[in-house]
Write an enzyme that holds these catalytic residues in place. Structure first.
Site, short mmCIF file in Angstrom:
data_model
loop_
_atom_site.label_atom_id
_atom_site.label_comp_id
_atom_site.label_asym_id
_atom_site.label_seq_id
_atom_site.Cartn_x
_atom_site.Cartn_y
_atom_site.Cartn_z
N SER A 37 -31.13 84.32 27.28
CA SER A 37 -30.68 84.27 28.67
C SER A 37 -31.81 84.40 29.69
CB SER A 37 -29.58 85.31 28.92
OG SER A 37 -28.43 84.99 28.18
N ASN A 47 -36.13 75.40 24.06
CA ASN A 47 -35.31 75.08 22.88
C ASN A 47 -34.08 74.32 23.36
OD1 ASN A 47 -33.74 75.02 20.60
ND2 ASN A 47 -33.43 77.22 20.47
N GLY A 88 -27.56 82.86 25.03
CA GLY A 88 -26.49 82.03 25.59
C GLY A 88 -25.38 82.83 26.25
N GLU A 93 -35.69 87.66 19.96
CA GLU A 93 -34.47 87.10 20.55
C GLU A 93 -33.27 87.94 20.12
OE1 GLU A 93 -34.90 82.79 21.84
OE2 GLU A 93 -34.13 82.79 19.82
N LYS A 153 -31.93 72.73 21.63
CA LYS A 153 -30.81 72.80 20.67
C LYS A 153 -30.20 71.40 20.49
CE LYS A 153 -30.29 77.57 22.02
NZ LYS A 153 -29.50 78.77 22.10
N GLU A 206 -29.20 81.20 15.40
CA GLU A 206 -28.10 80.24 15.15
C GLU A 206 -28.22 79.65 13.75
OE1 GLU A 206 -28.70 77.97 18.73
OE2 GLU A 206 -27.93 79.65 19.89
N HIS A 251 -34.23 80.88 13.68
CA HIS A 251 -33.43 81.10 14.89
C HIS A 251 -32.09 81.72 14.49
CE1 HIS A 251 -31.06 80.36 18.46
NE2 HIS A 251 -32.20 80.22 19.12
P1 PGA Z 1 -30.63 80.91 25.82
O1 PGA Z 1 -31.12 80.58 24.33
O2 PGA Z 1 -31.83 80.87 26.72
O3 PGA Z 1 -29.62 79.86 26.15
O4 PGA Z 1 -30.03 82.29 25.77
C1 PGA Z 1 -32.34 81.05 23.86
C2 PGA Z 1 -32.54 80.60 22.43
O5 PGA Z 1 -31.55 80.46 21.70
O6 PGA Z 1 -33.68 80.38 21.98
#
Ligand code: PGA
Length: 244
Positions: free
Chosen positions: A206, A8, A169, A163, A10, A94, A92
């Site tokens: 992460s 992903n 993140g 997730e 982003k 976010e 997601h």
């Molecule tokens: P990350 O994000 O690996 O940076 O924690 C995962 C995601 O948002 O799908």
């Protein structure tokens, strides 16, 4: 089944970053791994060209539920399919957080993605406050129930990504053993709610080159959804090598 590595990206990359990262995926052992790249909307066609004639799959990060119409700024699941996507992230955290996406909206997007021929990767997970209050399982079960309304009658494939919001993140990943337990419960819930036997469940939050194998070794973990670590050439290359 091959383990799935979904990237992903982003909104973090520039046009010139795409080719080197796609090259990293091309160099990976694609006989052993199923790889899916989810670039931003404006990078989809460039990545589609770069992965032509490979087994690498293309995914989008979001979609709109109507096929066409006066919806300024939106991109329909059908357009994404025409652009070469096979997958789409739906719900997601976010999107839930910054764009106020409710389970109702997510359910509409999920159904649209199925109708358009995309495979949705539905993201679920608890916040830090919910985790601390011991509500992880009830929250995840509630999201699944609401987000998957109407899916039972359909035959297409869906993928779930567990997730935990607090792990995204932050560098603070869920322990692989706990993730495996939650994946097992997700599989049970999905079977109960919509009758799909052994739904594919990815872990995200992460994941990096160092911990990826600890996740992939677990029962019930069918793959990983990787954000930050999939956007850096060296780290992503190690992550893919360590995934086997
Ligand atoms: P990350 O994000 O690996 O940076 O924690 C995962 C995601 O948002 O799908």
């Amino acid at each position: 089944m091959k383990k799935i590595i979904a990237a992903n990206w982003k909104m973090t990359l520039q046009k010139e970053n795409l080719a080197p990262l796609v090259e990293v995926v091309k160099q990976a052992n694609l006989d052993e791994l199923e790889t899916i790249i989810c670039p931003s909307f404006t990078h989809l066609s460039k990545v589609a060209n770069l992965i032509e004639n490979t087994s690498i799959k293309l995914g989008a990060q979001d979609c709109f539920w109507e096929e066409k119409g006066a919806y300024t700024g939106e991109v329909s699941a059908w357009d994404l399919k025409n652009e070469g996507c096979q997958f789409v992230l739906v719900g997601h955290s976010e999107r839930r957080r910054y764009f106020a996406e409710t389970d109702e909206i997510i359910n509409k997007k999920l159904l649209a993605s199925l109708v358009s021929g995309l495979t949705p990767i539905l993201c679920v997970g608890e916040t830090k406050a919910e985790k601390d209050a011991g509500q992880t399982l009830t929250r995840v079960a509630e999201q699944l129930k609401n987000d998957l309304i109407g899916v039972a009658a359909r035959k297409e494939q869906i993928i779930i990504a567990y997730e935990p919001v607090w792990a995204i993140g932050t560098g603070d990943s869920c322990s692989p053993e706990i993730a495996a337990q939650i994946h097992s419960l997700i599989k049970q819930e999905v079977k109960k709610d919509i009758g799909i036997e052994d739904v594919i469940v990815l872990y995200g939050g992460s994941v990096d080159d160092k911990n990826v194998n600890d996740f992939l070794r677990q029962n019930f973990v069918d793959g990983v959804l990787v954000g930050g670590a999939s956007t850096k050439v060296e780290v992503f290359s190690k992550l893919l090598a360590n995934s086997i």
